[in-house]
Design a protein around this motif. Structure first.
Motif, PDB file in Angstrom:
ATOM      1  N   PRO A 117      -8.200  25.132  21.487  1.00 24.79           N
ATOM      2  CA  PRO A 117      -7.508  26.323  21.987  1.00 24.79           C
ATOM      3  C   PRO A 117      -7.415  27.458  20.975  1.00 24.79           C
ATOM      4  CG  PRO A 117      -6.302  24.332  22.598  1.00 24.79           C
ATOM      5  CD  PRO A 117      -7.391  23.905  21.654  1.00 24.79           C
ATOM      6  N   VAL A 118      -7.407  27.138  19.682  1.00 24.17           N
ATOM      7  CA  VAL A 118      -7.244  28.176  18.665  1.00 24.17           C
ATOM      8  C   VAL A 118      -8.422  29.149  18.654  1.00 24.17           C
ATOM      9  CG1 VAL A 118      -8.351  26.857  16.800  1.00 24.17           C
ATOM     10  CG2 VAL A 118      -6.628  28.570  16.247  1.00 24.17           C
ATOM     11  N   GLU A 119      -9.605  28.696  19.059  1.00 22.16           N
ATOM     12  CA  GLU A 119     -10.804  29.536  18.957  1.00 22.16           C
ATOM     13  C   GLU A 119     -10.833  30.659  19.991  1.00 22.16           C
ATOM     14  OE1 GLU A 119     -13.876  26.083  17.321  1.00 22.16           O
ATOM     15  OE2 GLU A 119     -13.894  26.663  19.436  1.00 22.16           O
ATOM     16  N   PHE A 120     -10.388  30.387  21.194  1.00 20.66           N
ATOM     17  CA  PHE A 120     -10.619  31.305  22.301  1.00 20.66           C
ATOM     18  C   PHE A 120      -9.913  32.651  22.146  1.00 20.66           C
ATOM     19  CE2 PHE A 120     -12.450  27.497  23.814  1.00 20.66           C
ATOM     20  CZ  PHE A 120     -13.366  27.859  24.783  1.00 20.66           C
ATOM     21  N   PRO A 121      -8.619  32.712  21.799  1.00 21.70           N
ATOM     22  CA  PRO A 121      -8.007  34.029  21.607  1.00 21.70           C
ATOM     23  C   PRO A 121      -8.615  34.820  20.454  1.00 21.70           C
ATOM     24  CG  PRO A 121      -6.489  32.264  20.978  1.00 21.70           C
ATOM     25  CD  PRO A 121      -7.631  31.621  21.684  1.00 21.70           C
ATOM     26  N   LEU A 122      -9.165  34.126  19.452  1.00 18.05           N
ATOM     27  CA  LEU A 122      -9.816  34.827  18.345  1.00 18.05           C
ATOM     28  C   LEU A 122     -11.016  35.642  18.825  1.00 18.05           C
ATOM     29  CD1 LEU A 122      -9.794  32.022  15.618  1.00 18.05           C
ATOM     30  CD2 LEU A 122      -8.360  34.064  15.673  1.00 18.05           C
ATOM     31  N   PHE A 123     -11.669  35.153  19.895  1.00 16.66           N
ATOM     32  CA  PHE A 123     -12.835  35.832  20.447  1.00 16.66           C
ATOM     33  C   PHE A 123     -12.490  36.650  21.693  1.00 16.66           C
ATOM     34  CE2 PHE A 123     -14.623  32.595  17.782  1.00 16.66           C
ATOM     35  CZ  PHE A 123     -15.795  33.150  17.273  1.00 16.66           C
ATOM     36  N   VAL A 174     -23.639  24.382  21.770  1.00 18.30           N
ATOM     37  CA  VAL A 174     -23.153  25.759  21.744  1.00 18.30           C
ATOM     38  C   VAL A 174     -21.950  25.848  22.678  1.00 18.30           C
ATOM     39  CG1 VAL A 174     -23.690  28.112  22.496  1.00 18.30           C
ATOM     40  CG2 VAL A 174     -25.367  26.813  21.178  1.00 18.30           C
ATOM     41  N   VAL A 175     -20.875  26.486  22.208  1.00 20.46           N
ATOM     42  CA  VAL A 175     -19.674  26.644  23.035  1.00 20.46           C
ATOM     43  C   VAL A 175     -19.919  27.827  23.974  1.00 20.46           C
ATOM     44  CG1 VAL A 175     -17.170  26.908  23.051  1.00 20.46           C
ATOM     45  CG2 VAL A 175     -18.298  25.757  21.120  1.00 20.46           C
ATOM     46  N   LEU A 176     -20.435  27.528  25.139  1.00 25.51           N
ATOM     47  CA  LEU A 176     -20.943  28.558  26.049  1.00 25.51           C
ATOM     48  C   LEU A 176     -19.911  29.615  26.440  1.00 25.51           C
ATOM     49  CD1 LEU A 176     -23.512  29.424  27.532  1.00 25.51           C
ATOM     50  CD2 LEU A 176     -22.819  27.955  29.445  1.00 25.51           C
ATOM     51  N   PRO A 177     -18.658  29.266  26.723  1.00 30.75           N
ATOM     52  CA  PRO A 177     -17.712  30.306  27.146  1.00 30.75           C
ATOM     53  C   PRO A 177     -17.306  31.277  26.049  1.00 30.75           C
ATOM     54  CG  PRO A 177     -16.979  28.117  27.854  1.00 30.75           C
ATOM     55  CD  PRO A 177     -18.080  27.918  26.863  1.00 30.75           C
ATOM     56  N   LEU A 178     -17.631  30.982  24.786  1.00 30.50           N
ATOM     57  CA  LEU A 178     -17.252  31.870  23.691  1.00 30.50           C
ATOM     58  C   LEU A 178     -18.283  32.952  23.421  1.00 30.50           C
ATOM     59  CD1 LEU A 178     -15.662  29.550  20.964  1.00 30.50           C
ATOM     60  CD2 LEU A 178     -14.520  31.118  22.531  1.00 30.50           C
ATOM     61  N   HIS A 179     -19.400  32.952  24.165  1.00 30.85           N
ATOM     62  CA  HIS A 179     -20.493  33.871  23.874  1.00 30.85           C
ATOM     63  C   HIS A 179     -20.641  34.958  24.933  1.00 30.85           C
ATOM     64  CE1 HIS A 179     -22.499  31.849  20.437  1.00 30.85           C
ATOM     65  NE2 HIS A 179     -21.922  30.773  20.940  1.00 30.85           N
ATOM     66  N   ASP A 180     -21.126  36.108  24.484  1.00 30.01           N
ATOM     67  CA  ASP A 180     -21.620  37.100  25.429  1.00 30.01           C
ATOM     68  C   ASP A 180     -22.936  36.552  25.988  1.00 30.01           C
ATOM     69  OD1 ASP A 180     -23.647  39.408  25.951  1.00 30.01           O
ATOM     70  OD2 ASP A 180     -21.679  40.350  26.122  1.00 30.01           O
ATOM     71  N   PRO A 181     -23.070  36.412  27.297  1.00 31.57           N
ATOM     72  CA  PRO A 181     -24.244  35.729  27.842  1.00 31.57           C
ATOM     73  C   PRO A 181     -25.563  36.455  27.605  1.00 31.57           C
ATOM     74  CG  PRO A 181     -22.930  36.692  29.597  1.00 31.57           C
ATOM     75  CD  PRO A 181     -22.115  36.792  28.354  1.00 31.57           C
ATOM     76  N   PHE A 218     -17.821  29.268  31.810  1.00 32.78           N
ATOM     77  CA  PHE A 218     -18.981  28.424  31.521  1.00 32.78           C
ATOM     78  C   PHE A 218     -20.021  28.555  32.625  1.00 32.78           C
ATOM     79  CE2 PHE A 218     -21.412  24.542  31.883  1.00 32.78           C
ATOM     80  CZ  PHE A 218     -21.673  24.160  30.577  1.00 32.78           C
ATOM     81  N   VAL A 219     -19.604  28.405  33.867  1.00 34.23           N
ATOM     82  CA  VAL A 219     -20.528  28.481  35.009  1.00 34.23           C
ATOM     83  C   VAL A 219     -21.121  29.884  35.123  1.00 34.23           C
ATOM     84  CG1 VAL A 219     -20.711  28.328  37.516  1.00 34.23           C
ATOM     85  CG2 VAL A 219     -19.388  26.616  36.257  1.00 34.23           C
ATOM     86  N   LEU A 220     -20.298  30.910  34.951  1.00 31.53           N
ATOM     87  CA  LEU A 220     -20.790  32.284  35.058  1.00 31.53           C
ATOM     88  C   LEU A 220     -21.826  32.573  33.978  1.00 31.53           C
ATOM     89  CD1 LEU A 220     -20.679  35.126  36.283  1.00 31.53           C
ATOM     90  CD2 LEU A 220     -18.755  35.620  34.747  1.00 31.53           C
ATOM     91  N   ASN A 221     -21.562  32.192  32.740  1.00 30.99           N
ATOM     92  CA  ASN A 221     -22.518  32.441  31.658  1.00 30.99           C
ATOM     93  C   ASN A 221     -23.824  31.686  31.892  1.00 30.99           C
ATOM     94  OD1 ASN A 221     -20.707  34.117  30.433  1.00 30.99           O
ATOM     95  ND2 ASN A 221     -20.339  32.820  28.646  1.00 30.99           N
ATOM     96  N   HIS A 222     -23.726  30.490  32.428  1.00 29.93           N
ATOM     97  CA  HIS A 222     -24.930  29.728  32.769  1.00 29.93           C
ATOM     98  C   HIS A 222     -25.778  30.491  33.780  1.00 29.93           C
ATOM     99  CE1 HIS A 222     -26.899  26.710  35.506  1.00 29.93           C
ATOM    100  NE2 HIS A 222     -27.387  26.301  34.349  1.00 29.93           N
ATOM    101  N   GLU A 223     -25.154  31.048  34.801  1.00 28.93           N
ATOM    102  CA  GLU A 223     -25.878  31.782  35.842  1.00 28.93           C
ATOM    103  C   GLU A 223     -26.501  33.064  35.289  1.00 28.93           C
ATOM    104  OE1 GLU A 223     -22.937  32.366  38.844  1.00 28.93           O
ATOM    105  OE2 GLU A 223     -23.064  30.296  39.593  1.00 28.93           O
ATOM    106  N   ILE A 224     -25.763  33.778  34.448  1.00 31.99           N
ATOM    107  CA  ILE A 224     -26.271  35.040  33.885  1.00 31.99           C
ATOM    108  C   ILE A 224     -27.470  34.781  32.978  1.00 31.99           C
ATOM    109  CG2 ILE A 224     -25.736  36.948  32.317  1.00 31.99           C
ATOM    110  CD1 ILE A 224     -22.846  36.833  33.403  1.00 31.99           C
TER     111      ILE A 224
END
Length: 333
Positions: free
Chosen positions: A140-146, A105-112, A157-163
């Motif tokens: 890189p193309v994915e991130f601005p889309l989200f 799972v691409v962790l930084p692309l998700h609402d935690p 990534f680290v923040l979503n892991h903690e949340i």
């Protein structure tokens, strides 16, 4: 940690499979894809239910699924087509004992918070057969889309892991992340058992951080010699951080040849070999320290259903796959 998945017995190796369960990258598969008019990288999933249940019945330890949010023709990669989290719920329902994992799972692309709820749901419905493989994302193309910044993805990534870890606690304190308005807020369901985090790659984190925060390390396919070096790095990081034995996981792109006695020929991310040489090849990875190997069959000369049956008959017994039938899937000392 309570045992919850069946991929890790220290000093041993188990065998799993990587989605999609097709052989589109073989010569016959490429002809079929073109005839059907499918874009490159969009797999044939017409028999996916049958093949998933066959893998479960034959005794493979795990099924691993990647997340590719959008199809980019420049990459030519549609993963397994279906949405990863929705598909995991379906796979959990049609299987009985096989572990189901994400790699990743691409962790930084998700609402935690949404992800915490979805993953805990899958863990509950699968009776704790889920392995939460996460990754940083490298497209890189994915991130601005989200609506996210590609350059800041390691911090996210680290923040979503903690949340997510906080949201899974029985009495979570989400106000640490979202302020006073989140006092008393809880995310349900809570996991039935502790969900193992598996990191794919390094996510721009130190080995110390990975050893302390992850319950397994999933590394990209490499030859035996390079794999052995990374296994040693992983074990040293665990030792230096007072961590117990945790699995080193990898994948292997297997072209299973029709000639059962065909010798091993390496190619990028794996190699071609006949069934009579596969057990010996996998044994080399076991001796190098790999605890779990996910076989990727997209290049297989032999059709996937036949390949699964041959591997189950000729290879799984060498890794005592049958011994894991009545064990839970993740063991940590």
């Amino acid at each position: 940690m309570k045992t919850i998945c069946k991929i890790h017995i220290p000093g041993r190796m188990t065998l799993g499979l990587e989605f999609p369960l097709d052989n589109d990258w073989s010569l016959e598969g490429e002809k079929k894809r073109k005839k059907q008019g499918r874009p490159f990288g969009i797999p044939d999933i017409s028999r996916h239910t049958e093949l998933i249940q066959l893998a479960d019945k034959l005794g493979f330890a795990a099924l691993w699924m990647r997340e590719v949010p959008v199809y980019d023709p420049n990459f030519g990669d549609g993963a397994q087509v279906f949405d990863t989290l929705s598909y995991l719920g379906y796979v959990a329902a049609i299987t009985k004992s096989i572990a189901i994992g994400t790699a990743a799972v691409v962790l930084p692309l998700h609402d935690p918070l949404q992800l915490a709820k979805a993953i805990a749901t899958i863990e509950n419905l699968s009776e704790s057969r889920y392995l939460f493989g996460v990754g940083l994302g490298d497209r890189p193309v994915e991130f601005p889309l989200f609506g996210f910044d590609f350059e800041n993805r390691a911090d996210r990534f680290v923040l979503n892991h903690e949340i997510i870890k906080e949201a899974w606690k029985d009495e979570s304190e989400l106000h640490h992340f979202f302020g006073k308005t989140s006092n008393g807020i809880e995310i349900y369901p809570k996991p039935k058992n502790e969900i193992p985090w598996i990191l794919a790659g390094r996510a721009k984190q130190s080995m110390d951080w990975i050893a302390q925060n992850m319950q397994g390390w999933f590394n990209y396919p490499r030859d035996v010699k390079d794999t052995e070096i990374l296994v040693r790095e992983w074990k040293n990081a665990l030792y230096d951080n007072n961590q117990a034995s945790k699995p080193y996981i990898s994948a292997f792109h297997l072209n299973l040849l029709k000639d059962p006695d065909a010798p091993f020929t390496p190619h990028r991310f794996g190699g071609a070999v006949g069934i009579n040489g596969l057990a010996s090849l996998m044994r080399l990875y076991e001796l190098a320290g790999v605890n779990h190997m996910a076989l990727h069959l997209r290049k297989s000369e032999i059709p996937v259903d036949e390949a699964l049956k041959l591997i189950a008959e000729k290879v799984l017994p060498h890794f005592d796959a049958a011994d894991f039938k009545n064990q839970s899937t993740y063991q940590e000392e």
